[in-house]
Structure formats: C-alpha cells, structure tokens
Design a protein around this motif. Structure first.
Motif, PDB file in Angstrom:
ATOM      1  N   LEU A 113      46.295  43.742  37.701  1.00  0.00           N
ATOM      2  CA  LEU A 113      46.760  42.436  38.187  1.00  0.00           C
ATOM      3  C   LEU A 113      48.252  42.228  37.935  1.00  0.00           C
ATOM      4  O   LEU A 113      48.961  41.756  38.827  1.00  0.00           O
ATOM      5  N   PRO A 114      48.785  42.593  36.738  1.00  0.00           N
ATOM      6  CA  PRO A 114      50.234  42.447  36.558  1.00  0.00           C
ATOM      7  C   PRO A 114      51.043  43.246  37.574  1.00  0.00           C
ATOM      8  O   PRO A 114      52.061  42.764  38.078  1.00  0.00           O
ATOM      9  N   ASN A 115      50.600  44.469  37.911  1.00  0.00           N
ATOM     10  CA  ASN A 115      51.323  45.256  38.918  1.00  0.00           C
ATOM     11  C   ASN A 115      51.206  44.636  40.302  1.00  0.00           C
ATOM     12  O   ASN A 115      52.170  44.658  41.077  1.00  0.00           O
ATOM     13  N   MET A 116      50.037  44.085  40.633  1.00  0.00           N
ATOM     14  CA  MET A 116      49.902  43.420  41.934  1.00  0.00           C
ATOM     15  C   MET A 116      50.876  42.251  42.020  1.00  0.00           C
ATOM     16  O   MET A 116      51.540  42.062  43.040  1.00  0.00           O
ATOM     17  N   LYS A 117      50.978  41.490  40.945  1.00  0.00           N
ATOM     18  CA  LYS A 117      51.897  40.346  40.931  1.00  0.00           C
ATOM     19  C   LYS A 117      53.346  40.818  41.059  1.00  0.00           C
ATOM     20  O   LYS A 117      54.147  40.219  41.779  1.00  0.00           O
ATOM     21  N   LYS A 118      53.666  41.920  40.384  1.00  0.00           N
ATOM     22  CA  LYS A 118      55.032  42.461  40.393  1.00  0.00           C
ATOM     23  C   LYS A 118      55.454  42.941  41.777  1.00  0.00           C
ATOM     24  O   LYS A 118      56.585  42.714  42.202  1.00  0.00           O
ATOM     25  N   TYR A 119      54.550  43.622  42.503  1.00  0.00           N
ATOM     26  CA  TYR A 119      54.926  44.262  43.761  1.00  0.00           C
ATOM     27  C   TYR A 119      54.645  43.434  45.010  1.00  0.00           C
ATOM     28  O   TYR A 119      55.145  43.754  46.076  1.00  0.00           O
ATOM     29  N   ALA A 120      53.853  42.377  44.885  1.00  0.00           N
ATOM     30  CA  ALA A 120      53.584  41.503  46.037  1.00  0.00           C
ATOM     31  C   ALA A 120      54.513  40.292  45.975  1.00  0.00           C
ATOM     32  O   ALA A 120      55.019  39.939  44.913  1.00  0.00           O
ATOM     33  N   ASP A 121      54.727  39.666  47.110  1.00  0.00           N
ATOM     34  CA  ASP A 121      55.523  38.440  47.136  1.00  0.00           C
ATOM     35  C   ASP A 121      54.688  37.234  46.733  1.00  0.00           C
ATOM     36  O   ASP A 121      55.231  36.232  46.283  1.00  0.00           O
ATOM     37  N   ALA A 122      53.380  37.341  46.909  1.00  0.00           N
ATOM     38  CA  ALA A 122      52.472  36.265  46.485  1.00  0.00           C
ATOM     39  C   ALA A 122      51.144  36.893  46.079  1.00  0.00           C
ATOM     40  O   ALA A 122      50.695  37.873  46.686  1.00  0.00           O
ATOM     41  N   LEU A 123      50.537  36.325  45.059  1.00  0.00           N
ATOM     42  CA  LEU A 123      49.237  36.764  44.567  1.00  0.00           C
ATOM     43  C   LEU A 123      48.397  35.527  44.316  1.00  0.00           C
ATOM     44  O   LEU A 123      48.817  34.628  43.592  1.00  0.00           O
ATOM     45  N   ASN A 124      47.245  35.467  44.953  1.00  0.00           N
ATOM     46  CA  ASN A 124      46.320  34.348  44.757  1.00  0.00           C
ATOM     47  C   ASN A 124      44.977  34.918  44.323  1.00  0.00           C
ATOM     48  O   ASN A 124      44.479  35.855  44.944  1.00  0.00           O
ATOM     49  N   ILE A 125      44.409  34.343  43.279  1.00  0.00           N
ATOM     50  CA  ILE A 125      43.129  34.813  42.758  1.00  0.00           C
ATOM     51  C   ILE A 125      42.164  33.639  42.689  1.00  0.00           C
ATOM     52  O   ILE A 125      42.493  32.590  42.137  1.00  0.00           O
ATOM     53  N   GLU A 126      40.993  33.844  43.270  1.00  0.00           N
ATOM     54  CA  GLU A 126      39.908  32.879  43.148  1.00  0.00           C
ATOM     55  C   GLU A 126      38.724  33.630  42.584  1.00  0.00           C
ATOM     56  O   GLU A 126      38.334  34.669  43.116  1.00  0.00           O
ATOM     57  N   SER A 127      38.167  33.130  41.488  1.00  0.00           N
ATOM     58  CA  SER A 127      37.062  33.834  40.860  1.00  0.00           C
ATOM     59  C   SER A 127      36.072  32.854  40.267  1.00  0.00           C
ATOM     60  O   SER A 127      36.463  31.855  39.658  1.00  0.00           O
ATOM     61  N   THR A 128      34.802  33.159  40.456  1.00  0.00           N
ATOM     62  CA  THR A 128      33.733  32.373  39.875  1.00  0.00           C
ATOM     63  C   THR A 128      32.871  33.315  39.054  1.00  0.00           C
ATOM     64  O   THR A 128      32.269  34.245  39.611  1.00  0.00           O
ATOM     65  N   PRO A 129      32.855  33.123  37.729  1.00  0.00           N
ATOM     66  CA  PRO A 129      32.025  33.993  36.897  1.00  0.00           C
ATOM     67  C   PRO A 129      30.579  34.034  37.407  1.00  0.00           C
ATOM     68  O   PRO A 129      29.991  33.014  37.742  1.00  0.00           O
ATOM     69  N   GLY A 130      30.070  35.253  37.528  1.00  0.00           N
ATOM     70  CA  GLY A 130      28.716  35.464  38.019  1.00  0.00           C
ATOM     71  C   GLY A 130      28.611  35.582  39.529  1.00  0.00           C
ATOM     72  O   GLY A 130      27.560  35.942  40.054  1.00  0.00           O
ATOM     73  N   GLU A 131      29.688  35.274  40.240  1.00  0.00           N
ATOM     74  CA  GLU A 131      29.638  35.299  41.707  1.00  0.00           C
ATOM     75  C   GLU A 131      30.626  36.263  42.345  1.00  0.00           C
ATOM     76  O   GLU A 131      30.390  36.755  43.440  1.00  0.00           O
ATOM     77  N   GLY A 132      31.753  36.510  41.702  1.00  0.00           N
ATOM     78  CA  GLY A 132      32.715  37.445  42.268  1.00  0.00           C
ATOM     79  C   GLY A 132      34.123  36.903  42.322  1.00  0.00           C
ATOM     80  O   GLY A 132      34.410  35.799  41.865  1.00  0.00           O
TER      81      GLY A 132
END
Length: 143
Positions: A113-132
C-alpha cells in the motif's frame, strides 16, 4: 491516443503466487503500444504489481479492472478477502499481515500500500472487515 476509453479486466487467482504479476506485465505492454511516457508506464506497472500481489496475499484473489483514457489510468482492485481492519495502520511502511507462506516466498514486507500511494497520483481504499476490499489507483498520464 484517441478519445476512447480502453477497458481491461483481469481475474486474479488467490492461490497461485507464480502467475501473480501477469496482469501488470500485460498493462506495461498495452501502455507501451499506446505510446505512453515510459515514466508513467513504470509508475503504473509498480502500482499495478503491488495491487496484484496484495490481492493474492491478502484478498485471497479477486479482480482488477483497468480504464485507460487519454488523461489517466484508473485501476480498481476488488477482492472478497477478510478486509482491512485498520487502513491507517496498513498504510505504514513495514506493517504486514501476510502469511508465513507469503513471507517465505519473499512477499509481505509491508510495502504494498505505501508503494501504491507513492507511485499513483491518487489512492482510495474502501474496506469492510469480513467482506473485502476495493482499492482504486489513479495515475495521470500528463502529470
């Protein structure tokens, strides 16, 4: 490039580490054929690879949908894994919940995730424990 959006879809097998990275390798080829700047291709390939590996290791598989327009590359990873309990903690370099198997194969260093944030212009994460988790990366073609 013309004004059409190119859409690509990849199923990511969560049980096979040996083929992880094939989608990111293919994206590199597509972007090269489209004449995208090599620096943008590199950033995209690194972001894509990290997302692909995370989908295998943590998401137990999923899909990657890529949308290439004249202005940007949008990559969306979706999995049905256990989800991310603490996104802020997961964004810290070195933090990892990777399995012993993944670590033995050289993965799980906590840099995805840190590398994705570093190399992308935007990073959005949506996560629900138990669902994905859904991770969206945006790379601007003309930064």
């Amino acid at each position: 490039m013309n004004n059409n959006i190119i859409t690509l879809h990849y199923d990511i097998d969560g049980t096979n580490f040996t083929i992880a990275g094939q989608a990111s390798s293919n994206i590199k080829k597509v972007l090269k054929q489209l004449g995208v700047d090599p620096a943008i291709i590199r950033r995209t390939a690194i972001s894509m690879y990290e997302g692909e590996i995370n989908t295998v290791i943590h998401g137990k598989g999923g899909v990657a949908d890529i949308y290439i327009s004249p202005d940007q590359i949008r990559i969306v990873f979706t999995d049905h894994g256990p989800g991310i309990a603490d996104i802020e903690k997961a964004m810290q370099e070195g933090f990892s919940t990777a399995s012993a198997e993944a670590r033995e194969l050289g993965f799980g260093a906590g840099m995805g995730l840190p590398n994705m944030k570093k190399y992308a212009d935007a990073l959005n994460i949506e996560s629900t424990p138990g669902e994905g988790t859904t991770v969206e990366l945006i790379i601007n073609i003309h930064s």
